[in-house]
Design an enzyme around this catalytic site. Sequence first.
Site, mmCIF file in Angstrom:
data_model
loop_
_atom_site.group_PDB
_atom_site.id
_atom_site.type_symbol
_atom_site.label_atom_id
_atom_site.label_comp_id
_atom_site.label_asym_id
_atom_site.label_seq_id
_atom_site.Cartn_x
_atom_site.Cartn_y
_atom_site.Cartn_z
ATOM 1 N N GLY A 28 13.132 -13.824 34.226
ATOM 2 C CA GLY A 28 14.712 -13.298 34.413
ATOM 3 C C GLY A 28 14.879 -12.041 33.793
ATOM 4 N N GLY A 68 15.511 -17.956 29.703
ATOM 5 C CA GLY A 68 17.148 -17.880 30.235
ATOM 6 C C GLY A 68 17.594 -19.029 30.848
ATOM 7 N N ASP A 89 20.630 -20.367 34.115
ATOM 8 C CA ASP A 89 21.807 -20.233 35.137
ATOM 9 C C ASP A 89 22.705 -20.636 34.699
ATOM 10 O OD1 ASP A 89 20.176 -18.419 36.929
ATOM 11 O OD2 ASP A 89 18.885 -20.237 37.146
ATOM 12 N N LYS A 110 18.306 -24.022 36.165
ATOM 13 C CA LYS A 110 17.441 -22.735 36.132
ATOM 14 C C LYS A 110 16.644 -22.681 37.480
ATOM 15 C CE LYS A 110 14.526 -22.302 32.727
ATOM 16 N NZ LYS A 110 14.713 -20.835 32.814
ATOM 17 N N GLY A 111 16.220 -21.319 37.796
ATOM 18 C CA GLY A 111 15.442 -21.248 38.821
ATOM 19 C C GLY A 111 16.077 -20.312 39.664
ATOM 20 N N GLY A 124 15.556 -17.255 39.597
ATOM 21 C CA GLY A 124 14.706 -16.141 39.790
ATOM 22 C C GLY A 124 13.489 -16.880 40.591
ATOM 23 N N GLU A 132 8.288 -22.643 34.684
ATOM 24 C CA GLU A 132 9.113 -22.633 33.650
ATOM 25 C C GLU A 132 9.042 -24.030 33.022
ATOM 26 O OE1 GLU A 132 12.424 -19.067 34.541
ATOM 27 O OE2 GLU A 132 12.744 -21.142 35.046
ATOM 28 N N LYS A 170 27.046 -18.249 30.866
ATOM 29 C CA LYS A 170 26.271 -19.426 31.169
ATOM 30 C C LYS A 170 26.606 -20.557 30.718
ATOM 31 C CE LYS A 170 23.523 -16.348 33.373
ATOM 32 N NZ LYS A 170 21.974 -16.006 32.990
#
Length: 276
Positions: free
Chosen positions: A82, A135, A137, A147-148, A150, A156, A174
Amino acid sequence: MPAPAASPAGGRWCPASGRARLRGPGRTGRGARAGRAGGAWIIPSVNQAGDCRVTQDELKALVGQAALRYVEPGGIVGVGTGSTVNKFIEALAAMKDQVRGAVSSSVASTERLKAIGIPVFDANEVEELAVYIDGADEIDGGGHMIKGGGAALTREKIVAAQSRRFVCIADESKLVPVLGNFPVPVEVIPMAAARITRQFAAMGGQARLRLKDGVPIVTDNGQHLLDVSGLKIAQPLAFESEVNQWPGVVTVGVFAHQKASVCLLGTPSGVRTLDF
Ligand SMILES: O=C[C@H](O)[C@H](O)[C@H](O)COP(=O)(O)O
């Protein structure tokens, strides 16, 4: 506008807020190293126009740099994916001779790591990693994440699972009280997408196939992605366990079983460290 006062570390502070003042985009790299003053990390530079606003990009660079102190010299580091991780990879270039290599969570990060001369190991070649840096989201007050965004969630989660410590790096936008404002990414086997969409509808979520240029995105694992909006995930552990056992779900982008151990949160006044 009055001239800003100098901070103890040579930075400058907004008179009204006491916040560190930053230069405009591009000034946080070369020539603008983060320093520490009174427990908070600051960027010792000031916008010529006297602008106290800090860009999201600058906050990402700040936490990318701050994450270096979690990298064990001589070790292999787990690297996420990311725009925030890209800042970390840029910062890692400065200590590339001090790490044996990395295990990467995506083709994109692998390319970036190789481009700066860091050897990338297959996850199967390494039993355990001391630290995984990635990172998010969204992250809640318990270290659970979505997450995800990207598209790299499955790899991950795999690399996070083989790491002793998950260091999340994120800008302050975030941090949320409850996960779910950001649509939850779910990697799915294509033939199961319609049924999984109906299963989410039954729990109040609207799943949409992620498209690019009108065609479904294909992940590094050759699968499709659903983005599910309309959910409030107050019990991330239970949610992750439930969705992950639906046939056809490869990975749900809620990271509760592999939650963060630490979050380095970029704020205009410096890096806040949250321990979980
Ligand atoms: O699949 C991508 C990852 O989960 C990212 O870590 C996440 O989307 C956050 O990305 P960014 O740092 O670009 O906001």
